[in-house]
Design an enzyme around this catalytic site. Structure first.
Site, PDB file in Angstrom:
ATOM      1  N   LEU A   8     -11.223  -2.600  -7.468  1.00 21.57           N
ATOM      2  CA  LEU A   8     -11.271  -4.054  -7.309  1.00 21.57           C
ATOM      3  C   LEU A   8     -12.474  -4.481  -6.489  1.00 21.57           C
ATOM      4  O   LEU A   8     -12.729  -3.941  -5.403  1.00 21.57           O
ATOM      5  CB  LEU A   8      -9.999  -4.549  -6.618  1.00 21.57           C
ATOM      6  N   ASP A   9     -13.191  -5.458  -7.002  1.00 19.04           N
ATOM      7  CA  ASP A   9     -14.225  -6.133  -6.224  1.00 19.04           C
ATOM      8  C   ASP A   9     -13.523  -6.983  -5.168  1.00 19.04           C
ATOM      9  O   ASP A   9     -12.309  -7.240  -5.263  1.00 19.04           O
ATOM     10  CB  ASP A   9     -15.062  -6.994  -7.178  1.00 19.04           C
ATOM     11  N   LEU A  10     -14.270  -7.446  -4.177  1.00 18.28           N
ATOM     12  CA  LEU A  10     -13.662  -8.248  -3.105  1.00 18.28           C
ATOM     13  C   LEU A  10     -14.078  -9.715  -3.195  1.00 18.28           C
ATOM     14  O   LEU A  10     -13.286 -10.565  -3.607  1.00 18.28           O
ATOM     15  CB  LEU A  10     -14.044  -7.662  -1.741  1.00 18.28           C
ATOM     16  N   ASP A  11     -15.327 -10.028  -2.840  1.00 16.95           N
ATOM     17  CA  ASP A  11     -15.781 -11.420  -2.822  1.00 16.95           C
ATOM     18  C   ASP A  11     -15.748 -12.019  -4.226  1.00 16.95           C
ATOM     19  O   ASP A  11     -16.368 -11.513  -5.158  1.00 16.95           O
ATOM     20  CB  ASP A  11     -17.209 -11.515  -2.279  1.00 16.95           C
ATOM     21  N   THR A  13     -13.339 -12.056  -6.238  1.00 12.43           N
ATOM     22  CA  THR A  13     -12.269 -11.450  -7.036  1.00 12.43           C
ATOM     23  C   THR A  13     -10.943 -11.547  -6.301  1.00 12.43           C
ATOM     24  O   THR A  13      -9.981 -12.109  -6.822  1.00 12.43           O
ATOM     25  CB  THR A  13     -12.606  -9.983  -7.370  1.00 12.43           C
TER      26      THR A  13
END
Length: 220
Positions: A8-11, A13
């Site tokens: 999973l990406d963070l910013d 997402t």
């Protein structure tokens, strides 16, 4: 295709970091005696390494970008990081994936310390087997394919197992990084990318939001 490993990406997402990133970018610009960055340009800073953002979006040299990054972190680490909010469905996504026994890792262009603190802040760190993040120094990991590969290597995902891994993100960097490392990709439209962007770069799946992305993972 069955997905057992979810990156999973963070910013953009899992979280919406616009307020903290905007305030911290403009803190750096002001300290350097430069014009503030228009709001319309801020989304272009979200996704790629921040050094790249300063060079591409405001025309900084590499030296200027390094200084801007130092100043950005001066404000972002203690304050801007928490000027943030979860994107709708983020907590439910993680809970459902965890309950289904999926191995969850993060692949983010944020430095590890920031990513860990943010997930602790939201009470979500428990869901992650591993946090793969960008290096703080200029000579380490910064490109998304390097960050994804680091997660795959650490979790021992290679060979046939790559077909059971998927990257979820909201920008084309995530899609390209997934292709470069041999894993599938799900692009979510609840972040900062567009359907046209995802179609151009060949996302394997396009989801309207995180819960639709979760359904794709669980039912693939």
């Amino acid at each position: 295709m069955k997905f057992d490993y979810v990156l999973l990406d963070l910013d953009g997402t899992l979280t919406n970091p616009v307020e903290g990133i905007t305030n911290s970018i403009n803190y750096a610009m002001e300290k350097m005696g430069k014009p503030l960055v228009p709001d319309s340009l801020i989304p272009k800073f979200i996704g790629p390494p921040l050094r790249t953002g300063f060079m591409q979006n405001v025309g900084f040299t590499e030296t200027e970008a390094e200084r801007a990054l130092e100043l950005y972190r001066e404000r972002y680490m203690p304050k801007g990081l928490y000027e943030n909010e979860l994107i709708a469905g983020a907590e439910e996504l993680l809970e459902r994936l965890s309950a289904a026994g999926k191995i969850i890792a993060m692949a983010t262009s944020k430095p590890e310390e920031m990513a860990v603190k943010l997930m602790e802040h939201f009470g979500l760190l428990k869901h992650f087997k591993f946090i793969s993040a960008a290096s703080m120094d200029s000579g380490g990991r910064h490109e998304k394919n390097e960050i994804i590969q680091h997660a795959l290597d650490t979790l021992g995902i290679s060979g046939d197992a790559l077909s059971r891994a998927v990257m979820v993100g909201d920008r084309f960097y995530d899609i390209v990084g997934a292709k470069d490392t041999g894993v599938a990709s799900i692009a979510v439209l609840s972040g900062f990318g567009s359907r046209e962007e995802f179609e151009e770069y060949g996302a394997d799946y396009i989801a309207e939001n995180l819960l639709q992305a979760c359904d794709i993972i669980l039912n693939a």
